[in-house]
Design a protein around this motif. Structure first.
Motif, mmCIF file in Angstrom:
data_model
loop_
_atom_site.group_PDB
_atom_site.id
_atom_site.type_symbol
_atom_site.label_atom_id
_atom_site.label_comp_id
_atom_site.label_asym_id
_atom_site.label_seq_id
_atom_site.Cartn_x
_atom_site.Cartn_y
_atom_site.Cartn_z
ATOM 1 N N LYS A 1 1.436 10.408 -23.138
ATOM 2 C CA LYS A 1 0.803 9.929 -22.544
ATOM 3 C C LYS A 1 1.335 9.036 -21.320
ATOM 4 C CE LYS A 1 -3.516 8.732 -25.269
ATOM 5 N NZ LYS A 1 -4.135 7.876 -25.512
ATOM 6 N N ARG A 2 2.374 8.829 -21.604
ATOM 7 C CA ARG A 2 3.961 7.547 -20.817
ATOM 8 C C ARG A 2 4.561 9.182 -20.360
ATOM 9 N NH1 ARG A 2 6.363 6.016 -25.187
ATOM 10 N NH2 ARG A 2 7.712 7.199 -24.927
ATOM 11 N N GLU A 3 4.955 9.596 -20.246
ATOM 12 C CA GLU A 3 5.819 10.686 -19.968
ATOM 13 C C GLU A 3 4.913 11.116 -19.301
ATOM 14 O OE1 GLU A 3 8.662 12.292 -23.095
ATOM 15 O OE2 GLU A 3 9.254 10.350 -23.376
ATOM 16 N N ALA A 4 3.531 12.113 -19.804
ATOM 17 C CA ALA A 4 2.893 13.473 -18.984
ATOM 18 C C ALA A 4 2.020 12.988 -18.229
ATOM 19 C CB ALA A 4 2.755 14.224 -19.808
ATOM 20 N N TYR A 5 1.410 11.894 -18.620
ATOM 21 C CA TYR A 5 0.042 11.737 -18.050
ATOM 22 C C TYR A 5 0.477 10.006 -17.025
ATOM 23 C CZ TYR A 5 -2.866 14.649 -20.137
ATOM 24 O OH TYR A 5 -3.508 16.296 -20.620
ATOM 25 N N LYS A 6 1.867 9.107 -17.117
ATOM 26 C CA LYS A 6 1.832 7.969 -16.785
ATOM 27 C C LYS A 6 1.298 7.392 -17.157
ATOM 28 C CE LYS A 6 4.992 10.571 -15.043
ATOM 29 N NZ LYS A 6 6.152 10.627 -15.743
ATOM 30 N N ILE A 7 0.462 6.970 -18.409
ATOM 31 C CA ILE A 7 -0.710 5.876 -19.241
ATOM 32 C C ILE A 7 0.704 4.944 -19.863
ATOM 33 C CG2 ILE A 7 -2.453 5.328 -20.329
ATOM 34 C CD1 ILE A 7 -3.237 8.189 -19.484
ATOM 35 N N SER A 8 0.235 3.898 -19.340
ATOM 36 C CA SER A 8 1.398 3.176 -19.942
ATOM 37 C C SER A 8 -0.150 2.089 -20.943
ATOM 38 C CB SER A 8 1.854 2.027 -19.202
ATOM 39 O OG SER A 8 1.399 1.575 -18.637
ATOM 40 N N SER A 9 0.498 1.395 -21.984
ATOM 41 C CA SER A 9 -0.644 0.872 -22.941
ATOM 42 C C SER A 9 -1.222 -0.597 -21.667
ATOM 43 C CB SER A 9 0.463 0.051 -24.307
ATOM 44 O OG SER A 9 1.089 0.929 -25.007
ATOM 45 N N LEU A 10 -2.415 -0.461 -21.824
ATOM 46 C CA LEU A 10 -2.953 -1.627 -21.118
ATOM 47 C C LEU A 10 -3.200 -2.820 -22.692
ATOM 48 C CD1 LEU A 10 -6.039 0.437 -20.277
ATOM 49 C CD2 LEU A 10 -4.565 0.292 -19.308
ATOM 50 N N LYS A 11 -3.002 -4.168 -21.882
ATOM 51 C CA LYS A 11 -2.665 -5.067 -22.461
ATOM 52 C C LYS A 11 -4.099 -6.385 -21.973
ATOM 53 C CE LYS A 11 2.294 -5.459 -22.979
ATOM 54 N NZ LYS A 11 3.281 -5.980 -23.029
ATOM 55 N N HIS A 12 -5.044 -6.660 -22.741
ATOM 56 C CA HIS A 12 -5.574 -7.195 -22.726
ATOM 57 C C HIS A 12 -5.482 -9.386 -22.266
ATOM 58 C CE1 HIS A 12 -9.005 -4.903 -23.158
ATOM 59 N NE2 HIS A 12 -7.754 -4.894 -24.157
#
Length: 324
Positions: A312-323
């Motif tokens: 997710k981080r390297e391929a989709y560039k999705i970082s963890s979401l923080k509330h």
């Protein structure tokens, strides 16, 4: 002073539990070499019950029970469940689905469909599909999972050695195909697992054909039945194949002119009666086998989760979401 830590390669062995108890083909085609190498490698036994149920939905309940026979036979073969790992694919279905979704983007549709059409499922007639409890036409999952399920979990485990009999070779082509396509997009190439051939990837059955359920000796077979089956072997090629697999090829060649091969049959009886004794005598409780599977869950879950997070981080560039 730093401790000297010896890095161990990760080896994977995949078993389809659709038929339950393992036979001599499984034993010489994958089990024995895999277990013998468990001290020098970090070992993962994957029991792919998802594929087994996918192939025969009508037998889903029975297949669950057959997974216990597979695990029991590996333990009786000497598989050290304290040091090594056991993975039941149905325990990780959500993770497998996410992994397959990612890796499906790197396999050509025509290639995937070609693999399916040349597989067991792809070759079924309509009446055979109905008998097995399958729909008339294959689902998307039926086409994708057999090609991508094991490669995806092997990548997630970062496996380096892929061990097994002849039927396992096909996965290596798929993994190479996936890795090459991933390289085109991300310019990053981690080598796929290397295939480790077994001592005998094609074990002959009692009748001289490929060993299957109807022409095999099961590892847990009772002694009288085992002896009777060996006495009834008529094809000399079977004697040679089995003695070679058992490490006695030279003995066969020395007695090859013995036309009724009485001595060779008696030798085979002695070898197998003695070597398969643990399989006949050690019956494990289901509760104990369940405990082994459960105890392995958290470690495998963490490995799969970490791999998915990296994707997710390297391929989709999705970082963890923080509330906040």
């Amino acid at each position: 002073m730093e401790d000297n830590i010896t890095y161990k390669l990760k080896q994977v062995c995949v078993q389809n539990p659709i038929f339950g108890p393992r036979n001599l083909g499984h034993y010489w085609g994958s089990m024995k070499d895999f277990v013998n190498n468990q001290d020098k490698h970090e070992s993962y036994l994957i029991i792919d019950d998802v594929l087994a149920i996918l192939m025969n939905p009508n037998e889903a309940h029975a297949i669950k029970n057959r997974t216990y026979f597979v695990l029991q036979d590996f333990i009786n073969c000497g598989y050290d469940i304290e040091k090594s790992h056991v993975i039941l694919t149905s325990s990780f279905t959500p993770y497998l689905m996410e992994l397959i979704l990612f890796y499906a983007d790197f396999i050509d549709f025509k290639f995937c469909n070609y693999l399916y059409e040349n597989s067991f499922l792809g070759g079924l007639k309509s009446y055979q599909r109905e008998e097995l409890g399958l729909n008339l036409y294959p689902s998307v999952f039926e086409v994708l999972y057999p090609q991508l399920g094991i490669p995806a979990i092997s990548f997630a485990l970062e496996a380096e050695l892929f061990q097994g009999g002849e039927e396992i070779i096909g996965y290596t082509y798929i993994m190479n195909h996936l890795k090459n396509n991933i390289k085109k997009v991300y310019n990053d190439y981690n080598y796929p697992p290397m295939y480790e051939p077994a001592r005998n990837g094609y074990v002959l059955g009692l009748d001289g054909e490929y060993m299957f359920q109807h022409n095999s000796i099961f590892l847990s077979e009772d002694e009288d039945s085992l002896i009777k089956k060996i006495d009834n072997i008529e094809d000399k090629r079977v004697i040679k194949d089995w003695l070679t697999s058992a490490g006695h090829k030279n003995v066969f060649e020395f007695y090859s002119e013995d036309n009724d091969f009485t001595y060779l049959k008696n030798l085979l009886k002695d070898i197998l009666v003695n070597e398969l004794k643990p399989f006949r005598e050690n019956q494990l409780e289901i509760s104990h086998l369940d405990e082994i599977i459960i105890n392995n869950y958290e470690n495998i879950q963490n490995q799969l989760t970490n791999h998915i997070t990296t994707l997710k981080r390297e391929a989709y560039k999705i970082s963890s979401l923080k509330h906040t």
